[in-house]
Scaffold this motif. Structure first.
Motif, PDB file in Angstrom:
ATOM      1  N   ARG A 161       0.812  -1.205   0.000  1.00 44.71           N
ATOM      2  CA  ARG A 161       0.000   0.000   0.000  1.00 44.71           C
ATOM      3  C   ARG A 161       0.851   1.262   0.000  1.00 44.71           C
ATOM      4  N   LEU A 162       2.109   1.128   0.455  1.00 49.36           N
ATOM      5  CA  LEU A 162       2.902   2.326   0.660  1.00 49.36           C
ATOM      6  C   LEU A 162       4.386   2.020   0.514  1.00 49.36           C
ATOM      7  N   ARG A 163       5.063   2.837  -0.277  1.00 53.05           N
ATOM      8  CA  ARG A 163       6.526   2.868  -0.361  1.00 53.05           C
ATOM      9  C   ARG A 163       6.883   4.334  -0.558  1.00 53.05           C
ATOM     10  N   THR A 164       7.399   4.990   0.495  1.00 51.72           N
ATOM     11  CA  THR A 164       7.638   6.416   0.340  1.00 51.72           C
ATOM     12  C   THR A 164       8.667   6.922   1.337  1.00 51.72           C
ATOM     13  N   ALA A 224      -0.813  -4.382   3.469  1.00 52.98           N
ATOM     14  CA  ALA A 224      -1.975  -4.615   4.330  1.00 52.98           C
ATOM     15  C   ALA A 224      -3.089  -5.335   3.592  1.00 52.98           C
ATOM     16  N   VAL A 225      -3.835  -6.155   4.348  1.00 54.75           N
ATOM     17  CA  VAL A 225      -4.983  -6.875   3.828  1.00 54.75           C
ATOM     18  C   VAL A 225      -6.146  -6.718   4.798  1.00 54.75           C
ATOM     19  N   GLN A 226      -7.337  -6.892   4.265  1.00 58.34           N
ATOM     20  CA  GLN A 226      -8.560  -6.866   5.060  1.00 58.34           C
ATOM     21  C   GLN A 226      -9.107  -8.281   5.093  1.00 58.34           C
ATOM     22  N   THR A 227      -9.217  -8.855   6.289  1.00 61.40           N
ATOM     23  CA  THR A 227      -9.803 -10.177   6.409  1.00 61.40           C
ATOM     24  C   THR A 227     -11.073 -10.050   7.236  1.00 61.40           C
ATOM     25  N   GLY A 228     -12.208  -9.911   6.528  1.00 69.12           N
ATOM     26  CA  GLY A 228     -13.459  -9.652   7.217  1.00 69.12           C
ATOM     27  C   GLY A 228     -13.423  -8.262   7.831  1.00 69.12           C
ATOM     28  N   SER A 229     -13.637  -8.174   9.125  1.00 66.93           N
ATOM     29  CA  SER A 229     -13.628  -6.877   9.801  1.00 66.93           C
ATOM     30  C   SER A 229     -12.256  -6.506  10.342  1.00 66.93           C
ATOM     31  N   LEU A 230     -11.281  -7.401  10.224  1.00 73.96           N
ATOM     32  CA  LEU A 230      -9.946  -7.164  10.764  1.00 73.96           C
ATOM     33  C   LEU A 230      -9.003  -6.670   9.673  1.00 73.96           C
ATOM     34  N   THR A 231      -8.074  -5.791  10.050  1.00 76.29           N
ATOM     35  CA  THR A 231      -7.036  -5.320   9.144  1.00 76.29           C
ATOM     36  C   THR A 231      -5.692  -5.789   9.682  1.00 76.29           C
ATOM     37  N   LEU A 232      -4.906  -6.422   8.822  1.00 76.35           N
ATOM     38  CA  LEU A 232      -3.570  -6.879   9.198  1.00 76.35           C
ATOM     39  C   LEU A 232      -2.566  -6.272   8.237  1.00 76.35           C
ATOM     40  N   GLY A 233      -1.541  -5.620   8.774  1.00 71.50           N
ATOM     41  CA  GLY A 233      -0.556  -4.990   7.909  1.00 71.50           C
ATOM     42  C   GLY A 233       0.857  -5.117   8.459  1.00 71.50           C
ATOM     43  N   TYR A 234       1.803  -5.169   7.534  1.00 70.77           N
ATOM     44  CA  TYR A 234       3.227  -5.119   7.880  1.00 70.77           C
ATOM     45  C   TYR A 234       3.670  -3.672   7.698  1.00 70.77           C
ATOM     46  N   LEU A 235       4.273  -3.083   8.726  1.00 69.77           N
ATOM     47  CA  LEU A 235       4.593  -1.661   8.699  1.00 69.77           C
ATOM     48  C   LEU A 235       5.993  -1.419   9.249  1.00 69.77           C
ATOM     49  N   THR A 236       6.757  -0.588   8.535  1.00 67.99           N
ATOM     50  CA  THR A 236       8.062  -0.138   9.012  1.00 67.99           C
ATOM     51  C   THR A 236       8.304   1.265   8.477  1.00 67.99           C
TER      52      THR A 236
END
Length: 346
Positions: A21-24, A57-69
């Motif tokens: 979703r993001l590279r900046t 990041a992905v949306q699995t149902g109502s939950l959001t899981l993302g890898y962030l650094t």
């Protein structure tokens, strides 16, 4: 990067990379995109050093899981939001977290996580090499899961302790659960594709989180495990869960329990904190929520879900739903069907 040595196949070097979703290096862009995925916040690089921000990041149902650094030392200020719990699972490096109530803690890679509460403001300081899995959980869903496990109403935010120890048996269980989710998405597994499977997966995540986190809620879970309920109450609860689609009346429940309506009401109020019909209504509302989050077809309509779960006054249903989930039923369904495609969603 794998969270567990028990994972059968090797994970990619960067989790969920295909869902980038993001590279900046731009602070304003990083703050905007992360806020869209998670929550409005303030991002401040320490000493104004250059960012290397990445979010998958992905949306699995109502939950959001993302890898962030962020690739540099940063401070994040998160104001109260009232709608979400955030769980920051530190994969590498470390972070320091403080809440407005004075609680402070430190997380370290593969050893600990921080839980950010919906009703508190928080500050998070990231080391330059810190990387995290950030899990966003709707408040109503997590509190509903606790209510279901404890068979008690949960009317206030859960005051989790700030830091979750991931080296305990329950903590390792949470890591394995999150790693399983990551693997399913990275490898396009069946659970990432099938709505019914994801429903069970979400419940597993929430249950593991409640088990791993410490705080006053553990007393509710322990009491539910240790204290047998009055037999009449248990018979009524069994009847509700077995016949929820039949909309049992109070007369049905007293017949199943074998006690008077007054006695049954007293059992429910003392042991669960609500009346039998309130308990039934809350279960039906959660069932409707589940159906909207996991629609079985693109043609699904809110009115059909409401009727299916016994809500025949659609205006009242929408009002009740919004009071609990802070959004309309149609908004939930639109997001689930992909009308708001902010994140990949299977």
């Amino acid at each position: 990067m794998s969270l567990s040595s028990a994972t059968a196949s090797p994970a990619p070097a960067e989790p969920l990379r295909q869902y980038g979703r993001l590279r900046t290096a731009d602070v304003a862009v990083a703050q905007k995109v992360v806020a869209e995925v998670y929550e409005p916040h303030i991002l401040d690089p320490v000493n104004r050093t250059r960012l290397d921000a990445r979010l998958n990041a992905v949306q699995t149902g109502s939950l959001t899981l993302g890898y962030l650094t962020y690739g540099t030392e940063t401070r994040i200020t998160l104001p109260p939001n009232e709608r979400w719990y955030h769980v920051n699972i530190t994969l590498a490096g470390s972070s320091r977290v403080s809440r407005e109530d004075g609680h402070r803690g430190t997380t370290a890679g593969m050893c600990s996580a921080a839980i950010l509460l919906p009703h508190r403001s928080q500050h998070i300081d990231w080391d330059a090499n810190a990387a995290q899995f950030a899990l966003k959980v709707p408040r109503a869903d997590l509190e509903g899961q606790l209510a279901g496990l404890a068979r008690k109403q949960v009317a206030e935010p859960i005051d989790f302790d700030l830091v979750v120890n991931l080296t305990t048996p329950a903590g390792r269980g949470l890591l394995r659960c999150v790693d399983f989710v990551r693997t399913e998405w990275d490898e396009n597994g069946i659970l990432a594709q099938n709505a019914d499977s994801r429903r069970h997966l979400e419940a597993m995540i929430l249950t593991n989180l409640l088990a791993a986190a410490t705080g006053p809620h553990q007393r509710l879970l322990q009491n539910a495990a240790d204290m047998p309920k009055p037999a009449a109450l248990q018979r009524a609860l069994d009847h509700i869960h077995d016949h929820i689609r039949d909309l049992p009346t109070l007369t049905d429940l007293t017949a199943a329990a074998g006690v008077s309506a007054r006695t049954l009401q007293c059992h429910f109020l003392r042991e669960i904190g609500c009346t039998p019909l309130q308990y039934l209504r809350d279960l039906r509302l959660r069932g409707a929520r589940d159906a909207l989050v996991h629609p079985r077809s693109a043609e699904l309509m809110v009115s059909a879900v409401a009727t299916d779960w016994g809500f025949f006054n659609f205006g009242r249903f929408a009002s009740l739903y919004r009071s609990v989930y802070d959004e309309t039923p149609s908004a939930t369904l639109r997001r689930a069907l992909g009308a708001d495609r902010a994140l990949p969603s299977a």
